[in-house]
Motif scaffolding. Structure first.
Motif, PDB file in Angstrom:
ATOM      1  N   VAL A 163      19.237  10.850   5.196  1.00  0.00           N
ATOM      2  CA  VAL A 163      20.635  10.758   5.681  1.00  0.00           C
ATOM      3  C   VAL A 163      20.699  11.265   7.023  1.00  0.00           C
ATOM      4  O   VAL A 163      20.226  12.422   7.177  1.00  0.00           O
ATOM      5  N   ASP A 164      21.071  10.425   7.908  1.00  0.00           N
ATOM      6  CA  ASP A 164      21.133  10.550   9.200  1.00  0.00           C
ATOM      7  C   ASP A 164      22.505  11.147   9.482  1.00  0.00           C
ATOM      8  O   ASP A 164      23.583  10.714   9.085  1.00  0.00           O
ATOM      9  N   THR A 165      22.811  12.313  10.345  1.00  0.00           N
ATOM     10  CA  THR A 165      23.786  12.674  11.103  1.00  0.00           C
ATOM     11  C   THR A 165      23.951  12.260  12.394  1.00  0.00           C
ATOM     12  O   THR A 165      23.210  12.712  13.265  1.00  0.00           O
ATOM     13  N   TRP A 166      25.092  11.455  12.993  1.00  0.00           N
ATOM     14  CA  TRP A 166      25.163  11.155  14.412  1.00  0.00           C
ATOM     15  C   TRP A 166      26.401  11.607  14.972  1.00  0.00           C
ATOM     16  O   TRP A 166      27.464  11.573  14.345  1.00  0.00           O
ATOM     17  N   ASP A 167      26.341  11.916  16.041  1.00  0.00           N
ATOM     18  CA  ASP A 167      27.661  12.038  16.905  1.00  0.00           C
ATOM     19  C   ASP A 167      28.025  11.115  17.868  1.00  0.00           C
ATOM     20  O   ASP A 167      27.377  10.240  18.189  1.00  0.00           O
ATOM     21  N   LEU A 168      28.869  11.311  18.774  1.00  0.00           N
ATOM     22  CA  LEU A 168      29.204  10.396  19.763  1.00  0.00           C
ATOM     23  C   LEU A 168      28.093  10.022  20.558  1.00  0.00           C
ATOM     24  O   LEU A 168      28.219   8.815  21.281  1.00  0.00           O
ATOM     25  N   ALA A 169      27.470  11.003  21.219  1.00  0.00           N
ATOM     26  CA  ALA A 169      26.476  11.098  21.959  1.00  0.00           C
ATOM     27  C   ALA A 169      25.331  10.365  21.525  1.00  0.00           C
ATOM     28  O   ALA A 169      24.719   9.325  22.162  1.00  0.00           O
ATOM     29  N   ASP A 170      25.133  10.361  20.339  1.00  0.00           N
ATOM     30  CA  ASP A 170      23.893   9.574  19.672  1.00  0.00           C
ATOM     31  C   ASP A 170      24.212   8.014  19.594  1.00  0.00           C
ATOM     32  O   ASP A 170      23.563   7.223  19.666  1.00  0.00           O
ATOM     33  N   GLY A 175      26.205   6.792  21.908  1.00  0.00           N
ATOM     34  CA  GLY A 175      26.227   6.201  23.255  1.00  0.00           C
ATOM     35  C   GLY A 175      27.759   5.865  23.735  1.00  0.00           C
ATOM     36  O   GLY A 175      27.972   4.664  24.529  1.00  0.00           O
ATOM     37  N   ILE A 176      28.575   6.446  23.114  1.00  0.00           N
ATOM     38  CA  ILE A 176      30.059   6.017  23.247  1.00  0.00           C
ATOM     39  C   ILE A 176      30.832   7.129  23.638  1.00  0.00           C
ATOM     40  O   ILE A 176      30.557   8.253  23.314  1.00  0.00           O
ATOM     41  N   GLN A 177      32.058   6.992  24.422  1.00  0.00           N
ATOM     42  CA  GLN A 177      32.611   7.942  24.857  1.00  0.00           C
ATOM     43  C   GLN A 177      33.942   8.292  23.780  1.00  0.00           C
ATOM     44  O   GLN A 177      34.285   7.357  23.146  1.00  0.00           O
ATOM     45  N   PRO A 178      34.450   9.396  23.839  1.00  0.00           N
ATOM     46  CA  PRO A 178      35.686   9.909  22.863  1.00  0.00           C
ATOM     47  C   PRO A 178      37.036   8.668  23.532  1.00  0.00           C
ATOM     48  O   PRO A 178      37.248   8.589  24.571  1.00  0.00           O
ATOM     49  N   ARG A 179      37.675   8.566  22.455  1.00  0.00           N
ATOM     50  CA  ARG A 179      38.563   7.534  22.434  1.00  0.00           C
ATOM     51  C   ARG A 179      40.010   8.396  22.074  1.00  0.00           C
ATOM     52  O   ARG A 179      40.039   9.018  21.063  1.00  0.00           O
ATOM     53  N   ARG A 180      41.129   8.261  22.881  1.00  0.00           N
ATOM     54  CA  ARG A 180      42.432   9.105  22.262  1.00  0.00           C
ATOM     55  C   ARG A 180      42.962   8.202  21.319  1.00  0.00           C
ATOM     56  O   ARG A 180      43.279   7.023  21.371  1.00  0.00           O
ATOM     57  N   SER A 181      43.416   8.669  20.105  1.00  0.00           N
ATOM     58  CA  SER A 181      44.066   7.896  19.134  1.00  0.00           C
ATOM     59  C   SER A 181      45.589   7.489  19.755  1.00  0.00           C
ATOM     60  O   SER A 181      46.235   8.339  20.546  1.00  0.00           O
ATOM     61  N   GLY A 182      45.883   6.314  19.466  1.00  0.00           N
ATOM     62  CA  GLY A 182      47.153   5.624  20.013  1.00  0.00           C
ATOM     63  C   GLY A 182      48.461   6.210  18.958  1.00  0.00           C
ATOM     64  O   GLY A 182      49.458   5.881  19.190  1.00  0.00           O
ATOM     65  N   VAL A 183      48.011   7.254  17.842  1.00  0.00           N
ATOM     66  CA  VAL A 183      49.166   7.614  16.902  1.00  0.00           C
ATOM     67  C   VAL A 183      49.360   9.278  17.439  1.00  0.00           C
ATOM     68  O   VAL A 183      48.173   9.845  17.245  1.00  0.00           O
ATOM     69  N   ASP A 184      50.433   9.670  17.487  1.00  0.00           N
ATOM     70  CA  ASP A 184      50.840  11.104  17.668  1.00  0.00           C
ATOM     71  C   ASP A 184      51.605  11.532  16.479  1.00  0.00           C
ATOM     72  O   ASP A 184      52.648  10.830  16.083  1.00  0.00           O
ATOM     73  N   VAL A 185      50.938  12.375  15.491  1.00  0.00           N
ATOM     74  CA  VAL A 185      52.179  13.106  14.548  1.00  0.00           C
ATOM     75  C   VAL A 185      53.166  13.970  15.114  1.00  0.00           C
ATOM     76  O   VAL A 185      52.706  14.942  15.478  1.00  0.00           O
TER      77      VAL A 185
END
Length: 261
Positions: free
Chosen positions: A207-214, A216-226
């Motif tokens: 089982v591998d664990t990857w983050d956004l850096a792994d 190769g993508i940048q964080p995106r802001r959700s289009g929904v605000d609670v």
């Protein structure tokens, strides 16, 4: 045949779910989403028939690995957990973007370059925490592959897949060449219950664990605000009437008073 099955670690529907900071609390009594068991069964069954491998993929907190381990017990060959603090509170578009990058990496390509050597992506019909059923279509769009959703049965070869689905009184038979994405309903199969040997074998599967850096993508802001979230009010006791000949009138008056007619 390489199949990626997307699963989710969700709060048990029998547990007392609660909100903190306008977000559903996770990590307490969480389980593999029940409807995703049908997706795992579909993927494993196809590989048993056609050969290949199944990779269980999820996105969520680190303890989401428990859902992946359950999929491994059911027959998946390996697993991937996408976990990153920047994904907390992700909406369906952000989730699809991250999962698409993970599918691409599983398929041996860079982010945004498609599915690579992944032949099929399988999902459940919905996650029981939100029940939106939006992810399958959003993920297929992000991967640029056909989406065959809500399949109650299916047949596949190494070249294409055909599904049957029922919407209302209409039954449809849809086909698409691979690679493609399929979401299956709880009518598609009967998920297997892993035996002790399968549980032991799952402990040795990678089982591998990857983050956004792994990925190769940048964080995106959700289009929904609670804006606001409140706990569900406690259920009130029902009203019991002993019918002495006036119950019908009382019921009609109650319906009118509560604007239900």
């Amino acid at each position: 045949m390489k199949i990626v099955v997307c699963i989710k670690h969700v709060p048990d529907v029998q547990s007392e779910r609660r909100l903190e900071d306008a977000r559903l609390v996770r990590g307490e009594d969480d389980v593999l989403n029940e409807l995703d068991e049908n997706a795992v069964e579909a993927a494993v069954g196809l590989v048993e028939e056609l050969g290949g491998e199944v990779v269980a993929l999820t996105m969520g907190p680190e303890d989401s690995e428990e859902a992946v381990r359950r999929a491994l017990q059911m027959g998946a060959d390996s697993g991937v957990v996408v976990s990153d603090d920047d994904l907390a509170g992700a909406d369906v578009v952000v989730t699809a973007h991250a999962l698409a990058a993970a599918v691409g990496r599983i398929g041996g390509v860079e982010s945004g370059a498609g599915v690579g050597d992944v032949d099929l992506v399988v999902t459940g019909m919905a996650a029981l925490d939100a029940m939106t059923s939006m992810l399958p279509g959003a993920l297929a769009a992000a991967l640029h592959v056909p989406a065959l959703t809500l399949a109650s049965s299916f047949e596949a070869s190494t070249e294409d897949i055909t599904v049957t689905r029922t919407t209302g009184t209409l039954t449809e038979v849809l086909s698409a060449p691979l690679p493609a994405l399929v979401s299956v309903t709880d009518q598609a199969n009967e998920p297997r219950y892993p035996n002790f040997a399968a549980m032991r074998a799952a402990k040795k599967k990678p089982v591998d664990t990857w983050d956004l850096a792994d990925l190769g993508i940048q964080p995106r802001r959700s289009g929904v605000d609670v804006v606001e979230a409140r706990a569900r009010p406690a259920r009130q006791a029902g009203i019991i009437r002993t019918d002495a000949g006036e119950a019908g009138r009382e019921l009609a008056a109650w319906l009118v008073d509560n604007r239900l007619v």
